[in-house]
Design a protein around this motif. Structure first.
Motif, PDB file in Angstrom:
ATOM      1  N   LYS A  29       0.753  -1.250  -0.174  1.00  0.00           N
ATOM      2  CA  LYS A  29      -0.019  -0.011  -0.077  1.00  0.00           C
ATOM      3  C   LYS A  29       0.984   1.176   0.026  1.00  0.00           C
ATOM      4  N   SER A  77     -12.984  -4.735  -6.142  1.00  0.00           N
ATOM      5  CA  SER A  77     -11.897  -4.147  -5.548  1.00  0.00           C
ATOM      6  C   SER A  77     -11.707  -2.874  -5.964  1.00  0.00           C
ATOM      7  N   GLY A  78     -11.542  -1.987  -5.003  1.00  0.00           N
ATOM      8  CA  GLY A  78     -11.210  -0.472  -5.255  1.00  0.00           C
ATOM      9  C   GLY A  78      -9.801  -0.487  -5.150  1.00  0.00           C
ATOM     10  N   THR A  79      -8.935   0.069  -6.219  1.00  0.00           N
ATOM     11  CA  THR A  79      -7.472   0.004  -6.180  1.00  0.00           C
ATOM     12  C   THR A  79      -6.631   1.421  -5.773  1.00  0.00           C
ATOM     13  N   ASP A  80      -7.250   2.321  -5.201  1.00  0.00           N
ATOM     14  CA  ASP A  80      -6.703   3.342  -4.603  1.00  0.00           C
ATOM     15  C   ASP A  80      -6.088   2.906  -3.514  1.00  0.00           C
ATOM     16  N   ALA A  83      -7.095   4.230   0.166  1.00  0.00           N
ATOM     17  CA  ALA A  83      -8.687   3.966   0.556  1.00  0.00           C
ATOM     18  C   ALA A  83      -9.091   2.821  -0.160  1.00  0.00           C
ATOM     19  N   PRO A  84      -8.412   1.423  -0.397  1.00  0.00           N
ATOM     20  CA  PRO A  84      -8.780   0.360  -0.825  1.00  0.00           C
ATOM     21  C   PRO A  84      -9.953  -0.089  -0.329  1.00  0.00           C
ATOM     22  N   THR A  85     -10.790  -0.707  -1.328  1.00  0.00           N
ATOM     23  CA  THR A  85     -12.147  -0.941  -0.996  1.00  0.00           C
ATOM     24  C   THR A  85     -12.518  -2.538  -1.432  1.00  0.00           C
ATOM     25  N   ILE A  86     -13.349  -3.151  -0.945  1.00  0.00           N
ATOM     26  CA  ILE A  86     -13.978  -4.366  -1.442  1.00  0.00           C
ATOM     27  C   ILE A  86     -15.425  -4.443  -1.042  1.00  0.00           C
ATOM     28  N   THR A  87     -16.269  -4.945  -2.127  1.00  0.00           N
ATOM     29  CA  THR A  87     -17.416  -5.231  -2.189  1.00  0.00           C
ATOM     30  C   THR A  87     -17.749  -6.597  -2.668  1.00  0.00           C
ATOM     31  N   ASP A  92     -20.425  -3.623   1.263  1.00  0.00           N
ATOM     32  CA  ASP A  92     -19.119  -3.426   1.548  1.00  0.00           C
ATOM     33  C   ASP A  92     -18.776  -4.581   2.999  1.00  0.00           C
ATOM     34  N   ALA A  94     -15.311  -4.991   3.893  1.00  0.00           N
ATOM     35  CA  ALA A  94     -13.721  -4.396   4.244  1.00  0.00           C
ATOM     36  C   ALA A  94     -13.841  -5.194   5.809  1.00  0.00           C
TER      37      ALA A  94
END
Ligand code: DC
Length: 236
Positions: A29, A77-80, A83-87, A92, A94
């Motif tokens: 990260k 998957s959010g790849t920032d 602020a990674p995210t997973i739904t 959500d 996480a």
């Protein structure tokens, strides 16, 4: 795999593999954030599909049942890296994917070939469409998912250091003492390393970094330097 649609001069695909507690997530990260790359936590995807199986009443000890259900959940998957995210199916997850129940069942679910095929395809799509480049962390990224990654890193650490770090992460969330954490880590590593389909393994062309005696900042610095060296050598 072909990566021709990426911007050749700036983009870079970095695979970071290794067992739990080696600092993979924190390192990946931070490195991605420093270098303006995207970040993908592939363990979170295996945890997410495990969470879905558990909440939909699939018997996770039944590999055939898991295989049949493998293509049902939609995992995003959010790849920032900030602020990674997973739904899963828009929910959500996480928080829920970090429970002991998911952790205790993720090795069984992720050993099922149909699960790996599904998640591997997802990972490859995310990696090739990350135009700015990406750091992908997991267990089989350098060996199976992205064998043509520009740089492969394999993080290791002594069992003591790994258990101490993992206990530190869990403190306040779940009561885990050092011995129990160490035993649980050893069990999960043994399962992840001995499964038939793409086990945890160091790619022959990976750079091994032993993090036992290093601070997180030192590991980050080391990986950043390796990436910068690689980028300098890449044709513009
Ligand atoms: O990195 P993690 O502890 O969140 O990963 C959870 C589990 O997911 C790990 O025990 C094995 C599995 N995994 C895998 O099989 N392949 C990957 N590339 C990443 C994780």
């Amino acid at each position: 795999m072909e990566t021709a649609d990426r911007t050749a001069s700036a983009s870079v695909i970095v695979a970071i593999d290794g067992p739990s507690g080696t600092g993979k997530s924190s390192t990946s990260k931070a490195v991605a954030a420093k270098l303006g790359l995207r970040y993908l936590d592939t363990g979170a995807q295996y945890r997410a599909i495990t969470w879905w199986m558990l909440t939909h009443g699939v018997d996770v000890s039944d590999a055939a049942a898991v295989a049949t259900a493998a293509d049902k959940p939609t995992i995003v998957s959010g790849t920032d890296p900030a602020a990674p995210t997973i739904t899963v199916d828009g929910v959500d997850v996480a928080g829920p994917i970090r429970t002991q129940e998911v952790t205790g069942n993720v090795s069984a679910v992720s050993a099922v070939p149909e699960v790996r095929a599904r998640i591997t395809e997802l990972q490859r799509t995310i990696a090739v469409t990350a135009r700015e480049g990406i750091v992908v962390e997991g267990r089989d990224i350098g060996t199976t998912v992205l064998p043509d990654a520009d740089l492969k890193i394999f993080l290791t650490a002594s069992p003591e250091a790994r258990a101490a770090r993992r206990s530190g992460e869990l403190r306040g969330k779940e009561a885990a003492d050092l011995a129990a954490t160490r035993a649980a880590l050893a069990r999960r590593d043994a399962a992840d390393s001995s499964r038939k389909t793409s086990p945890l393994a160091k790619a022959h062309d990976a750079v091994e970094v032993d993090t036992t005696e290093l601070t997180l900042e030192q590991v980050i610095e080391c990986v950043v330097t390796l990436i910068e060296e690689k980028r300098e050598k890449q044709p513009a």
